[in-house]
Design a protein around this motif. Structure first.
Motif, PDB file in Angstrom:
ATOM      1  N   THR A  38       0.661  -1.054  -0.123  1.00 14.26           N
ATOM      2  CA  THR A  38       0.278   0.229  -0.104  1.00 14.26           C
ATOM      3  C   THR A  38       0.804   1.027  -0.107  1.00 14.26           C
ATOM      4  O   THR A  38       2.263   0.919   0.228  1.00 14.26           O
ATOM      5  CB  THR A  38      -0.432   0.172   1.150  1.00 14.26           C
ATOM      6  OG1 THR A  38      -0.247   0.284   2.603  1.00 14.26           O
ATOM      7  CG2 THR A  38      -1.604  -1.537   1.784  1.00 14.26           C
ATOM      8  N   ILE A  39       0.495   2.687  -0.420  1.00 14.09           N
ATOM      9  CA  ILE A  39       1.338   4.015  -0.142  1.00 14.09           C
ATOM     10  C   ILE A  39       1.210   4.041   0.907  1.00 14.09           C
ATOM     11  O   ILE A  39       2.287   4.767   1.478  1.00 14.09           O
ATOM     12  CB  ILE A  39      -0.025   4.619  -0.717  1.00 14.09           C
ATOM     13  CG1 ILE A  39      -0.122   4.700  -3.033  1.00 14.09           C
ATOM     14  CG2 ILE A  39       0.662   6.217  -0.508  1.00 14.09           C
ATOM     15  CD1 ILE A  39       1.302   3.782  -3.420  1.00 14.09           C
ATOM     16  N   ASP A  40       0.242   3.870   2.146  1.00 13.55           N
ATOM     17  CA  ASP A  40       0.909   4.086   3.521  1.00 13.55           C
ATOM     18  C   ASP A  40       2.188   3.150   3.678  1.00 13.55           C
ATOM     19  O   ASP A  40       2.788   3.879   4.342  1.00 13.55           O
ATOM     20  CB  ASP A  40      -0.031   3.314   4.494  1.00 13.55           C
ATOM     21  CG  ASP A  40      -1.385   4.180   5.073  1.00 13.55           C
ATOM     22  OD1 ASP A  40      -1.337   5.269   4.554  1.00 13.55           O
ATOM     23  OD2 ASP A  40      -2.369   4.086   5.055  1.00 13.55           O
ATOM     24  N   GLN A  41       2.641   1.403   3.523  1.00 12.01           N
ATOM     25  CA  GLN A  41       3.755   1.083   3.470  1.00 12.01           C
ATOM     26  C   GLN A  41       5.067   1.747   2.641  1.00 12.01           C
ATOM     27  O   GLN A  41       5.830   2.345   3.302  1.00 12.01           O
ATOM     28  CB  GLN A  41       3.879  -0.238   3.056  1.00 12.01           C
ATOM     29  CG  GLN A  41       2.479  -1.091   4.310  1.00 12.01           C
ATOM     30  CD  GLN A  41       2.261  -1.566   3.077  1.00 12.01           C
ATOM     31  OE1 GLN A  41       2.053  -2.323   1.943  1.00 12.01           O
ATOM     32  NE2 GLN A  41       2.318  -3.278   4.141  1.00 12.01           N
ATOM     33  N   VAL A  42       4.479   2.296   1.378  1.00 13.27           N
ATOM     34  CA  VAL A  42       5.673   3.144   0.809  1.00 13.27           C
ATOM     35  C   VAL A  42       6.261   4.115   1.623  1.00 13.27           C
ATOM     36  O   VAL A  42       7.040   5.067   1.727  1.00 13.27           O
ATOM     37  CB  VAL A  42       5.309   3.063  -0.367  1.00 13.27           C
ATOM     38  CG1 VAL A  42       5.912   4.033  -1.129  1.00 13.27           C
ATOM     39  CG2 VAL A  42       5.137   2.114  -1.321  1.00 13.27           C
ATOM     40  N   LYS A  80      -7.375  14.157   0.296  1.00  7.24           N
ATOM     41  CA  LYS A  80      -7.669  15.630   0.837  1.00  7.24           C
ATOM     42  C   LYS A  80      -8.982  15.257   0.344  1.00  7.24           C
ATOM     43  O   LYS A  80     -10.337  16.117   1.658  1.00  7.24           O
ATOM     44  CB  LYS A  80      -6.874  16.524  -0.302  1.00  7.24           C
ATOM     45  CG  LYS A  80      -7.374  17.920   0.661  1.00  7.24           C
ATOM     46  CD  LYS A  80      -6.979  18.887  -0.408  1.00  7.24           C
ATOM     47  CE  LYS A  80      -7.151  20.648   0.563  1.00  7.24           C
ATOM     48  NZ  LYS A  80      -8.549  20.429   0.238  1.00  7.24           N
ATOM     49  N   TYR A  81      -9.435  14.977  -0.813  1.00  8.15           N
ATOM     50  CA  TYR A  81     -10.700  15.079  -1.308  1.00  8.15           C
ATOM     51  C   TYR A  81     -11.893  13.825  -0.649  1.00  8.15           C
ATOM     52  O   TYR A  81     -12.996  14.906  -0.698  1.00  8.15           O
ATOM     53  CB  TYR A  81     -10.763  14.820  -3.011  1.00  8.15           C
ATOM     54  CG  TYR A  81     -10.558  16.317  -3.594  1.00  8.15           C
ATOM     55  CD1 TYR A  81     -10.844  17.434  -3.717  1.00  8.15           C
ATOM     56  CD2 TYR A  81      -8.539  16.336  -3.982  1.00  8.15           C
ATOM     57  CE1 TYR A  81     -10.161  18.810  -4.023  1.00  8.15           C
ATOM     58  CE2 TYR A  81      -8.817  17.380  -4.417  1.00  8.15           C
ATOM     59  CZ  TYR A  81      -8.845  19.010  -4.992  1.00  8.15           C
ATOM     60  OH  TYR A  81      -8.174  19.731  -4.864  1.00  8.15           O
ATOM     61  N   THR A  82     -11.342  13.098  -0.419  1.00  6.48           N
ATOM     62  CA  THR A  82     -11.720  12.311   0.465  1.00  6.48           C
ATOM     63  C   THR A  82     -12.080  12.588   2.280  1.00  6.48           C
ATOM     64  O   THR A  82     -12.655  11.311   2.448  1.00  6.48           O
ATOM     65  CB  THR A  82     -11.558  11.120  -0.154  1.00  6.48           C
ATOM     66  OG1 THR A  82     -10.307  10.046   0.117  1.00  6.48           O
ATOM     67  CG2 THR A  82     -11.884   9.917  -1.529  1.00  6.48           C
ATOM     68  N   ASN A  83     -11.128  12.517   2.727  1.00  9.39           N
ATOM     69  CA  ASN A  83     -11.644  13.527   3.722  1.00  9.39           C
ATOM     70  C   ASN A  83     -11.000  12.351   5.040  1.00  9.39           C
ATOM     71  O   ASN A  83     -10.918  11.678   5.797  1.00  9.39           O
ATOM     72  CB  ASN A  83     -12.718  14.044   4.543  1.00  9.39           C
ATOM     73  CG  ASN A  83     -12.380  14.725   5.358  1.00  9.39           C
ATOM     74  OD1 ASN A  83     -11.760  15.097   6.187  1.00  9.39           O
ATOM     75  ND2 ASN A  83     -13.325  14.545   6.612  1.00  9.39           N
ATOM     76  N   THR A  84     -10.062  11.514   4.157  1.00 13.65           N
ATOM     77  CA  THR A  84      -8.868  10.226   5.188  1.00 13.65           C
ATOM     78  C   THR A  84      -7.442  10.862   4.871  1.00 13.65           C
ATOM     79  O   THR A  84      -7.312  11.336   3.786  1.00 13.65           O
ATOM     80  CB  THR A  84      -9.096   9.144   4.314  1.00 13.65           C
ATOM     81  OG1 THR A  84      -8.761   7.932   5.036  1.00 13.65           O
ATOM     82  CG2 THR A  84      -8.598   9.284   2.889  1.00 13.65           C
ATOM     83  N   VAL A  85      -7.238  10.324   6.232  1.00 11.89           N
ATOM     84  CA  VAL A  85      -4.946  10.358   5.982  1.00 11.89           C
ATOM     85  C   VAL A  85      -4.951   8.609   5.839  1.00 11.89           C
ATOM     86  O   VAL A  85      -3.569   8.481   6.021  1.00 11.89           O
ATOM     87  CB  VAL A  85      -5.666  10.817   8.111  1.00 11.89           C
ATOM     88  CG1 VAL A  85      -5.753  11.561   8.155  1.00 11.89           C
ATOM     89  CG2 VAL A  85      -5.753   9.756   9.091  1.00 11.89           C
ATOM     90  N   ARG A  86      -5.656   8.119   6.036  1.00 10.78           N
ATOM     91  CA  ARG A  86      -4.744   6.695   5.527  1.00 10.78           C
ATOM     92  C   ARG A  86      -4.702   6.205   4.018  1.00 10.78           C
ATOM     93  O   ARG A  86      -5.917   7.189   3.085  1.00 10.78           O
ATOM     94  CB  ARG A  86      -6.122   5.373   5.466  1.00 10.78           C
ATOM     95  CG  ARG A  86      -6.504   5.205   6.775  1.00 10.78           C
ATOM     96  CD  ARG A  86      -5.174   4.848   8.248  1.00 10.78           C
ATOM     97  NE  ARG A  86      -5.038   2.867   7.669  1.00 10.78           N
ATOM     98  CZ  ARG A  86      -3.659   3.086   7.698  1.00 10.78           C
ATOM     99  NH1 ARG A  86      -3.495   3.345   8.128  1.00 10.78           N
ATOM    100  NH2 ARG A  86      -3.839   1.807   6.777  1.00 10.78           N
ATOM    101  N   PHE A  87      -4.019   5.818   3.488  1.00  7.74           N
ATOM    102  CA  PHE A  87      -3.946   5.795   1.836  1.00  7.74           C
ATOM    103  C   PHE A  87      -4.065   4.063   1.396  1.00  7.74           C
ATOM    104  O   PHE A  87      -2.402   3.312   1.334  1.00  7.74           O
ATOM    105  CB  PHE A  87      -2.340   6.539   1.962  1.00  7.74           C
ATOM    106  CG  PHE A  87      -2.474   7.725   1.867  1.00  7.74           C
ATOM    107  CD1 PHE A  87      -2.752   9.280   0.867  1.00  7.74           C
ATOM    108  CD2 PHE A  87      -1.729   7.776   3.337  1.00  7.74           C
ATOM    109  CE1 PHE A  87      -3.189  10.311   1.916  1.00  7.74           C
ATOM    110  CE2 PHE A  87      -1.495   9.432   3.840  1.00  7.74           C
ATOM    111  CZ  PHE A  87      -2.726  10.241   3.061  1.00  7.74           C
ATOM    112  N   PRO A  88      -4.733   4.226   1.666  1.00  6.77           N
ATOM    113  CA  PRO A  88      -4.449   2.570   0.954  1.00  6.77           C
ATOM    114  C   PRO A  88      -4.424   1.788  -0.274  1.00  6.77           C
ATOM    115  O   PRO A  88      -4.564   0.785  -0.800  1.00  6.77           O
ATOM    116  CB  PRO A  88      -6.256   1.792   1.320  1.00  6.77           C
ATOM    117  CG  PRO A  88      -6.976   3.217   1.115  1.00  6.77           C
ATOM    118  CD  PRO A  88      -6.628   4.224   1.699  1.00  6.77           C
TER     119      PRO A  88
END
Length: 152
Positions: A38-42, A80-88
């Motif tokens: 995932t982009i979080d891991q990256v 930002k547009y989906t109002n999330t801090v996770r990057f799955p």
């Protein structure tokens, strides 16, 4: 008649060496990612290792892409547009697939020209189709101060 009292001048000779090659300056202990990471891991790995991108390899270790900080920015903006801090998002969704590679036997001067031509920060280095390293723009820059007493 003018006489010189300077003595014999010694001309410093330059050391003649083999061509300066990519393999002499590339990194070989690479951080790599898989297409399902995932982009979080990256982002975590890039931040922890203080690097700006890395090769993406499949299960057999073959190069299939490159993931970079710029690719991660795409997911951040989407968050930002989906109002999330996770990057799955998966690496395979954002990585660059058309990867330009270099040979380990390429001159570092030719590699420098490729950096100027393509305006990218890193090139994977392949030998006989296998990923053997990566050379970054900073690797090339770091190489030149040590070459000032060398001819090529």
């Amino acid at each position: 008649m003018v006489k010189s009292f300077q003595g014999v001048k010694v001309v410093e000779s330059k050391t003649l060496t083999q061509p300066v090659l990519v393999k002499d300056h590339m990194s070989t202990k690479l951080v790599t990612f898989g297409p399902d990471d995932t982009i979080d891991q990256v982002m975590e790995a890039l931040t922890k290792r203080k690097i700006s991108g890395a090769p993406v390899v499949d299960a057999s270790g073959s190069l299939i892409g490159i993931i970079s900080e710029v690719d991660c920015l795409r997911e951040i903006i989407k968050g930002k547009y989906t109002n999330t801090v996770r990057f799955p998002a998966k690496v395979s969704e954002l990585m660059t697939r058309d990867v330009i590679t270099l040979s380990p036997n390429m001159s570092i001067f030719d590699a420098a020209q490729k950096f100027l031509e393509y305006q990218i920060r890193r090139f994977p280095v392949l030998h006989e189709g296998q990923l053997v390293g990566q050379i970054s723009l900073s690797d090339v820059i770091k190489a030149f101060p040590s070459l000032k007493h060398t001819t090529w």
